[in-house]
Motif scaffolding. Structure first.
Motif, PDB file in Angstrom:
ATOM      1  N   HIS A 278       0.800  -1.227   0.000  1.00 46.74           N
ATOM      2  CA  HIS A 278       0.000   0.000   0.000  1.00 46.74           C
ATOM      3  C   HIS A 278       0.831   1.275   0.000  1.00 46.74           C
ATOM      4  CE1 HIS A 278       1.093  -0.113   4.220  1.00 46.74           C
ATOM      5  NE2 HIS A 278       0.685   1.124   4.330  1.00 46.74           N
ATOM      6  N   ASP A 279       2.119   1.190   0.329  1.00 44.60           N
ATOM      7  CA  ASP A 279       2.951   2.384   0.449  1.00 44.60           C
ATOM      8  C   ASP A 279       3.600   2.704  -0.895  1.00 44.60           C
ATOM      9  OD1 ASP A 279       4.632   4.442   1.103  1.00 44.60           O
ATOM     10  OD2 ASP A 279       5.823   3.327   2.568  1.00 44.60           O
ATOM     11  N   LEU A 280       3.052   3.675  -1.600  1.00 43.37           N
ATOM     12  CA  LEU A 280       3.548   3.997  -2.937  1.00 43.37           C
ATOM     13  C   LEU A 280       4.995   4.482  -2.927  1.00 43.37           C
ATOM     14  CD1 LEU A 280       0.456   5.787  -4.555  1.00 43.37           C
ATOM     15  CD2 LEU A 280       1.123   3.380  -4.687  1.00 43.37           C
ATOM     16  N   GLN A 281       5.412   5.101  -1.844  1.00 41.87           N
ATOM     17  CA  GLN A 281       6.754   5.680  -1.808  1.00 41.87           C
ATOM     18  C   GLN A 281       7.861   4.628  -1.779  1.00 41.87           C
ATOM     19  OE1 GLN A 281       7.585   9.360   0.305  1.00 41.87           O
ATOM     20  NE2 GLN A 281       5.516   9.327   1.130  1.00 41.87           N
ATOM     21  N   THR A 282       7.544   3.401  -1.380  1.00 40.92           N
ATOM     22  CA  THR A 282       8.573   2.358  -1.305  1.00 40.92           C
ATOM     23  C   THR A 282       8.496   1.347  -2.444  1.00 40.92           C
ATOM     24  OG1 THR A 282       7.170   1.100   0.223  1.00 40.92           O
ATOM     25  CG2 THR A 282       8.855   2.535   1.198  1.00 40.92           C
ATOM     26  N   VAL A 283       7.535   1.500  -3.340  1.00 39.56           N
ATOM     27  CA  VAL A 283       7.358   0.525  -4.418  1.00 39.56           C
ATOM     28  C   VAL A 283       8.626   0.404  -5.262  1.00 39.56           C
ATOM     29  CG1 VAL A 283       6.128   0.067  -6.582  1.00 39.56           C
ATOM     30  CG2 VAL A 283       4.854   0.718  -4.532  1.00 39.56           C
ATOM     31  N   GLU A 284       9.178   1.531  -5.688  1.00 37.51           N
ATOM     32  CA  GLU A 284      10.360   1.485  -6.555  1.00 37.51           C
ATOM     33  C   GLU A 284      11.573   0.905  -5.839  1.00 37.51           C
ATOM     34  OE1 GLU A 284      10.203   4.929  -9.775  1.00 37.51           O
ATOM     35  OE2 GLU A 284       9.996   5.721  -7.749  1.00 37.51           O
ATOM     36  N   GLU A 285      11.652   1.109  -4.547  1.00 38.87           N
ATOM     37  CA  GLU A 285      12.781   0.584  -3.770  1.00 38.87           C
ATOM     38  C   GLU A 285      12.646  -0.917  -3.539  1.00 38.87           C
ATOM     39  OE1 GLU A 285      14.727   1.066   0.726  1.00 38.87           O
ATOM     40  OE2 GLU A 285      13.054   2.355   0.090  1.00 38.87           O
ATOM     41  N   TYR A 286      11.427  -1.394  -3.328  1.00 35.41           N
ATOM     42  CA  TYR A 286      11.225  -2.771  -2.888  1.00 35.41           C
ATOM     43  C   TYR A 286      11.028  -3.776  -4.017  1.00 35.41           C
ATOM     44  CZ  TYR A 286      10.508  -1.197   1.975  1.00 35.41           C
ATOM     45  OH  TYR A 286      10.665  -0.668   3.235  1.00 35.41           O
ATOM     46  N   PHE A 287      10.422  -3.362  -5.137  1.00 35.20           N
ATOM     47  CA  PHE A 287       9.936  -4.350  -6.102  1.00 35.20           C
ATOM     48  C   PHE A 287      10.584  -4.229  -7.485  1.00 35.20           C
ATOM     49  CE2 PHE A 287       6.439  -3.620  -3.067  1.00 35.20           C
ATOM     50  CZ  PHE A 287       6.417  -4.887  -2.492  1.00 35.20           C
ATOM     51  N   ASP A 288      10.814  -5.399  -8.098  1.00 33.29           N
ATOM     52  CA  ASP A 288      11.363  -5.456  -9.456  1.00 33.29           C
ATOM     53  C   ASP A 288      10.271  -5.202 -10.491  1.00 33.29           C
ATOM     54  OD1 ASP A 288      13.875  -6.518  -8.400  1.00 33.29           O
ATOM     55  OD2 ASP A 288      12.753  -8.383  -8.128  1.00 33.29           O
ATOM     56  N   TRP A 289       9.098  -5.788 -10.220  1.00 30.60           N
ATOM     57  CA  TRP A 289       7.947  -5.660 -11.107  1.00 30.60           C
ATOM     58  C   TRP A 289       6.763  -5.152 -10.290  1.00 30.60           C
ATOM     59  CZ3 TRP A 289       6.833  -8.514 -16.087  1.00 30.60           C
ATOM     60  CH2 TRP A 289       8.016  -8.790 -16.784  1.00 30.60           C
ATOM     61  N   VAL A 290       5.773  -4.618 -10.984  1.00 27.29           N
ATOM     62  CA  VAL A 290       4.590  -4.128 -10.288  1.00 27.29           C
ATOM     63  C   VAL A 290       3.341  -4.427 -11.112  1.00 27.29           C
ATOM     64  CG1 VAL A 290       4.748  -1.799 -11.266  1.00 27.29           C
ATOM     65  CG2 VAL A 290       3.551  -2.135  -9.103  1.00 27.29           C
TER      66      VAL A 290
END
Length: 247
Positions: free
Chosen positions: A194-206
């Motif tokens: 749910h935290d949009l600010q960490t998506v790019e840091e945490y995930f390879d794909w979305v």
């Protein structure tokens, strides 16, 4: 073989569609974030894939087989709020539940299983709480125990439903370290987030979801303001400045 293949998945509650014709193929060895507004069907998607709720139409394949044939290859961490934490059991017994796919429900865990479960607790920093009742643990500790249970399954594909919700910073750091370790082992991990600010840091794909698939692909090319606007609509406005500041 594709770890997770979803084709035209439609799920309805009381004849009202919650997910409509969602299709995607999850690649091997990736951390995949499932992102979208409240009510977008993120948790419903996972439950439908795992057969926890009925689907109206579509198909789901785990390594090209139906889920029932591939249960041993799949680990699941549910939302913490859906678990009865007053159930009288300790942390070690919860983790041992993850071994039943290997030993069978009617056999008792042997010493090897016990040692493996303890190693899983050690990996999430919870070995000292092995004999503690789960009801006595904090929210972050409970989440770590459920992660250890998933590890004990020795799965190839993991589904995690908002594992970061309600946990402290140390637990969040431990969880993401564990997810990266699973990825290095070639596991595929799909996480409702749910935290949009960490998506790019945490995930390879979305996977961007709002009842339908909005977009799916590598985070760098998929997690864009344009796609977020399609997923969140007017609800994105108050988040947009934060996202830009976070880059």
């Amino acid at each position: 073989m594709v770890p997770v293949r979803v084709e035209n998945l439609t799920i309805a509650y009381h004849q009202k569609p919650v997910l409509q014709e969602v299709s995607f193929e999850a690649p091997q060895g990736k951390l995949i974030g499932i992102v979208g507004p409240n009510g977008a069907g993120k948790s419903t998607l996972i439950k439908g894939i795992l057969g926890l709720i009925p689907i109206a139409s579509g198909e789901v394949r785990i390594y090209e087989e139906i889920y029932k044939k591939q249960r041993k290859k799949v680990g699941y961490v549910p939302q913490r709020g859906t678990v009865d934490w007053d159930f009288p059991t300790n942390a070690l017994d919860v983790v041992l539940m993850g071994r039943y796919g290997h030993i069978g429900w009617f056999k008792r865990p042997n010493k090897k299983d016990q040692d493996f479960a303890k190693a899983c607790l050690q990996k999430v920093g919870m070995l000292e709480f092995a004999n503690r009742q789960i009801s006595e643990l904090s929210g972050g500790q409970q989440q770590r125990v459920f992660l250890a249970r998933a590890l004990a399954q020795e799965a190839d594909v993991y589904f995690m439903d908002e594992p970061f919700v309600g946990v402290d910073a140390a637990t969040e750091k431990a969880i993401i370290a564990l997810l990266n370790e699973l990825k290095e082992m070639g596991k595929t991990v799909l996480v409702v987030h749910h935290d949009l600010q960490t998506v790019e840091e945490y995930f390879d794909w979305v996977l961007l979801l709002n009842m339908r698939k909005i977009a799916f692909g590598p985070t760098k090319s998929t997690f864009t303001i344009e796609n977020l606007q399609k997923a969140y609509g007017g609800r994105l406005t108050f988040l947009q400045d934060q996202l830009i500041l976070g880059k």
